[in-house]
Design a protein around this motif. Structure first.
Motif, short mmCIF file in Angstrom:
data_model
loop_
_atom_site.label_atom_id
_atom_site.label_comp_id
_atom_site.label_asym_id
_atom_site.label_seq_id
_atom_site.Cartn_x
_atom_site.Cartn_y
_atom_site.Cartn_z
N THR A 185 24.67 112.83 12.15
CA THR A 185 26.06 112.57 11.46
C THR A 185 27.15 112.11 12.61
O THR A 185 28.53 112.60 13.45
CB THR A 185 27.14 114.41 11.19
OG1 THR A 185 27.53 114.86 12.01
CG2 THR A 185 26.70 114.80 9.84
N GLY A 190 28.96 109.68 15.16
CA GLY A 190 30.18 108.93 14.87
C GLY A 190 30.08 108.31 15.43
O GLY A 190 31.08 107.09 15.30
N ARG A 191 29.90 107.36 15.90
CA ARG A 191 30.15 106.46 17.03
C ARG A 191 28.50 105.81 17.56
O ARG A 191 27.38 106.57 17.52
CB ARG A 191 31.01 107.29 19.01
CG ARG A 191 30.45 108.02 19.31
CD ARG A 191 31.11 108.76 20.08
NE ARG A 191 29.95 109.21 20.88
CZ ARG A 191 29.67 109.56 21.86
NH1 ARG A 191 30.41 108.39 23.26
NH2 ARG A 191 28.63 109.82 22.19
N HIS A 198 23.64 96.23 13.99
CA HIS A 198 24.76 96.55 14.68
C HIS A 198 26.01 95.39 14.69
O HIS A 198 26.35 94.97 14.53
CB HIS A 198 25.37 97.71 14.89
CG HIS A 198 26.46 98.58 14.81
ND1 HIS A 198 27.16 97.77 16.71
CD2 HIS A 198 27.70 98.13 15.05
CE1 HIS A 198 28.57 98.39 17.10
NE2 HIS A 198 29.08 98.84 15.42
N GLN A 239 31.70 91.91 9.88
CA GLN A 239 31.49 92.68 8.88
C GLN A 239 32.69 93.90 9.82
O GLN A 239 32.46 93.89 11.26
CB GLN A 239 29.73 93.41 8.77
CG GLN A 239 30.41 94.13 7.20
CD GLN A 239 29.09 94.62 6.91
OE1 GLN A 239 27.83 94.33 7.84
NE2 GLN A 239 28.92 95.46 6.02
N PRO A 240 33.52 94.05 9.32
CA PRO A 240 34.84 95.46 9.73
C PRO A 240 33.42 96.25 10.72
O PRO A 240 32.30 96.94 9.55
CB PRO A 240 35.02 96.01 8.68
CG PRO A 240 35.20 95.10 7.21
CD PRO A 240 33.79 94.29 8.01
N ALA A 241 33.32 97.12 11.50
CA ALA A 241 32.61 98.11 12.28
C ALA A 241 32.75 99.47 11.78
O ALA A 241 31.79 100.09 10.88
CB ALA A 241 33.45 98.65 13.79
N GLU A 242 33.58 99.55 10.98
CA GLU A 242 33.56 101.18 10.18
C GLU A 242 32.33 100.65 9.42
O GLU A 242 31.56 102.19 8.86
CB GLU A 242 35.07 101.83 9.57
CG GLU A 242 35.62 103.14 10.06
CD GLU A 242 34.94 103.50 10.86
OE1 GLU A 242 33.46 104.84 10.05
OE2 GLU A 242 33.94 103.68 12.11
N GLU A 243 32.52 99.71 8.28
CA GLU A 243 31.58 99.64 6.73
C GLU A 243 29.96 99.36 7.96
O GLU A 243 29.15 100.37 7.50
CB GLU A 243 31.90 98.07 6.20
CG GLU A 243 31.68 98.17 5.57
CD GLU A 243 31.81 96.78 5.10
OE1 GLU A 243 33.04 96.56 5.32
OE2 GLU A 243 31.19 96.09 4.52
N LEU A 254 28.84 101.14 10.39
CA LEU A 254 28.62 102.70 11.21
C LEU A 254 28.50 103.12 9.88
O LEU A 254 27.46 103.59 9.94
CB LEU A 254 29.91 102.89 11.91
CG LEU A 254 29.82 102.97 13.35
CD1 LEU A 254 31.11 103.85 13.91
CD2 LEU A 254 28.81 103.51 13.68
N ALA A 255 29.50 102.90 8.52
CA ALA A 255 29.15 103.95 7.69
C ALA A 255 27.40 104.02 6.71
O ALA A 255 26.97 104.46 6.73
CB ALA A 255 30.05 103.46 6.79
N ARG A 299 24.86 105.46 9.71
CA ARG A 299 25.03 106.87 8.89
C ARG A 299 24.36 107.09 7.89
O ARG A 299 23.70 108.19 7.88
CB ARG A 299 26.29 106.93 9.18
CG ARG A 299 26.83 107.78 9.82
CD ARG A 299 27.96 108.43 9.70
NE ARG A 299 29.88 108.32 11.12
CZ ARG A 299 30.10 107.29 10.28
NH1 ARG A 299 30.94 107.64 9.22
NH2 ARG A 299 30.89 107.04 11.66
#
Ligand code: GLC
Length: 566
Positions: A383, A385-386, A399, A407-411, A413-414, A417
């Motif tokens: 899980t 988160g960073r 990354h 590409q957006p960082a959150e995408e 990371l998702a 994960r």
């Protein structure tokens, strides 16, 4: 022991960095493994496969080897290795090594020599080419992002690395390379090991033209560079190399060995050739089709898994290797996200049942099942988160390149994960203590926070645990010939949530039913009544109704029925 003893065997993969740390440096080691052999012996597995433990700069966690005939100090010594091997053999198990000979580390003396100058005796041990139009010799993209060629200032030439810059590809065209590898393999067999898992072994033969040139690959959508897979997964000399290896290393040796070739991109037609015993290449291959169904153009382009496609793929391999060759069966390894999070459900109310269901389905197929450390506990994805929590070179490179491409960082990371190899690499969860009993120091990668609920100590004490279910499945393979030898017939191929098949051996027939969904479902078996009175061999939920072939399956329920036909 018959020649094909491995047909009734179960293999357990150990990723040494993350298995058990004996000295508190936060990294698993050989004495750590030796101290946990009873866990494996009681689970009932027959063979251990050790991911690489050789000296290595650890750019790719040991898949970058700088000395093939020693042990990485972080993991221990050759004496520790001999102790471990004695402990394994003493418990009636076997041990196979990871053989990584498509490439070495750039710190291997062979490469150090090779890069030192154009007339170095080892120059031709690797793939050196002059620049083409001032750039790389071909358009190939490395598996770990970016070009597959690196310019070396010493000579102004490029060297090939299908994986990281620090993993230069060996030139298998050169007979000296092949002889050096075979000699090294014989050295390990002399030491007592029982075979090899061969890393990306289908990539050994490169499509080199008579003039020494290599072709460009097709550019795939979503990629900046060309794809080398279609070229190097059909290398013209691959069968010749594997047959030569067999002749030079195994043929004249008494012993019951196991060879398994990891072969990304291998087709069923090729696998038939690789595993046909008459051709003497390898005993079985790891194919990748079923673990690539939940992706688009790249592995990071995540798609929901589709059960029909999964059944279609695994069923085709069952049929294709029914008469000749042999399947390896796996959901997990150190490169794959955790199966329970991927094909099952890691929601607290479904995790245990779905982990048992996945195990049941896999272990009842025809082939040799592989259990990856922690799978027998139903360990889940991370899980994290960073990005700072991730360690894997493939994930970190992706990354960086994805952010550079906008590409957006959150995408990004998702996707990590869901798909990062680090999902498989968090420490083994031995108990509920701090760091899960893996180390007394600081683990090299964070322990999954759920180790208080998911750990080996609790599961040994609970007869209904995932662990005991694995143990029962392994025992079933050892006692029920239909599991090993039975014919495989897929049923209900178009059912979107039920995985159903039979195994038939002589008069014995097994029926496997599994519901890949949260809610109840009825399997529309055409001849369910014929199974009335069949014995329930194994299930993953209590209180199975007596008409087990026709009664609705509860969410993530799996049943194995057995009957005798005359
Ligand atoms: C194989 C290994 C993987 C490694 C790669 C390069 O696919 O399983 O972990 O990164 O080869 O050696």
């Amino acid at each position: 022991m018959t020649e094909q003893w491995w047909r009734s065997a179960v293999v357990y993969q150990i990723y040494p960095r993350s298995f058990a740390d004996s000295d508190g440096d936060g990294i698993g080691d050989l004495p750590g493994i030796a101290g946990r052999l009873d866990h494996l012996a009681e689970l009932g597995v027959d063979v251990l496969w050790l991911s690489p433990v050789y000296p290595s700069p650890q750019d790719d966690n040991g898949y970058d080897i700088s000395d093939y005939q020693d042990i990485e100090p972080v993991f221990g010594t050759l004496a520790d290795f001999d102790d471990l091997l004695a402990g394994v053999h003493g418990r009636g198990m076997k041990l196979i090594m990871d053989l990584v000979v498509n490439h070495t580390s750039d710190a291997h003396p062979w490469f150090v020599g090779s890069r030192s100058g154009l007339d170095s005796p080892e120059r031709d041990w690797y793939w050196w080419r002059p620049p083409r139009d001032g750039g790389p010799p071909t358009n190939w993209e490395s598996v770990f992002s970016g070009p597959a060629w690196e310019l070396d200032e010493t000579t102004g030439e490029y060297y090939l690395h299908l994986f990281s810059r620090r993993q230069p590809d060996l030139n298998w065209e050169n007979p000296q390379v092949r002889e050096a590898v075979y000699a090294m393999m014989r050295w390990w067999l002399d030491r007592g090991v029982d075979g090899f898992r061969m890393d990306v072994v289908n990539l050994l033969s490169k499509p080199v033209a008579a003039d020494g040139s290599l072709p460009d690959g097709p550019v795939r959508p979503g990629h900046r560079f060309g794809d080398f897979w279609p070229l190097v997964t059909r290398g013209p000399r691959i069968h010749e190399f594997l047959q030569e290896m067999h002749r030079e290393v195994f043929a004249a040796r008494p012993g019951a060995f196991l060879t398994v070739g990891e072969m990304p991109g291998v087709t069923l037609e090729q696998a038939l050739l690789f595993t046909d015993p008459a051709r003497r290449e390898v005993d079985m291959v790891f194919q990748f089709e079923h673990v690539q169904l939940d992706q688009g153009a790249t592995k990071w382009d995540v798609r929901p898994p589709d059960l029909r496609a999964l059944k279609g793929s695994l069923g085709r391999w069952q049929d294709g290797l029914a008469d000749t060759g042999w399947n390896s069966l796996y959901w997990n390894n150190h490169d794959q996200p955790r199966a329970v999070s991927r094909f099952g459900s890691d929601a607290p109310e479904h995790r245990v049942a779905s982990a048992k269901l996945l195990a049941t389905v896999l272990h009842l197929h025809r082939g040799t099942p592989y259990v990856y450390q922690g799978e027998e506990l139903g360990m889940t994805n991370t899980t994290f988160g960073r990005i700072a929590d991730f360690r894997d070179i493939e994930s970190l490179n992706h990354h960086r390149h994805a952010l550079e491409a906008g590409q957006p960082a959150e995408e990004v990371l998702a996707a990590l994960r869901t798909k990062s190899r680090d999902n498989a690499r968090t420490p083994m969860q031995w108990d509920a203590s701090r760091h899960a009993g893996f180390t007394t120091g600081t683990p090299w990668i964070p322990v999954n926070a759920n180790h208080a609920d998911i750990n080996a100590a609790d599961q040994w004490a609970d007869p209904d645990s995932v662990l005991h279910h694995y143990r029962a499945l392994i025992a079933l393979r050892h006692t029920e010939p239909a599991v090993v030898h039975g014919d495989f017939t897929m049923l209900l191929p178009d059912d979107p949530v039920v995985y159903a098949f039979t195994r038939r051996h002589g008069e014995v027939e097994l029926l496997v039913l599994a519901n890949f969904s949260d809610g109840p479902v009825t399997a529309a078996l055409p001849d369910a009544a014929a199974w009335d009175g069949a014995e329930l061999q194994l299930g993953n939920l209590p209180d199975v109704p007596s008409e087990a072939a026709s009664a609705p399956l509860r969410g993530w329920e799996a049943r194995v029925l057995r009957r005798t036909r005359t």
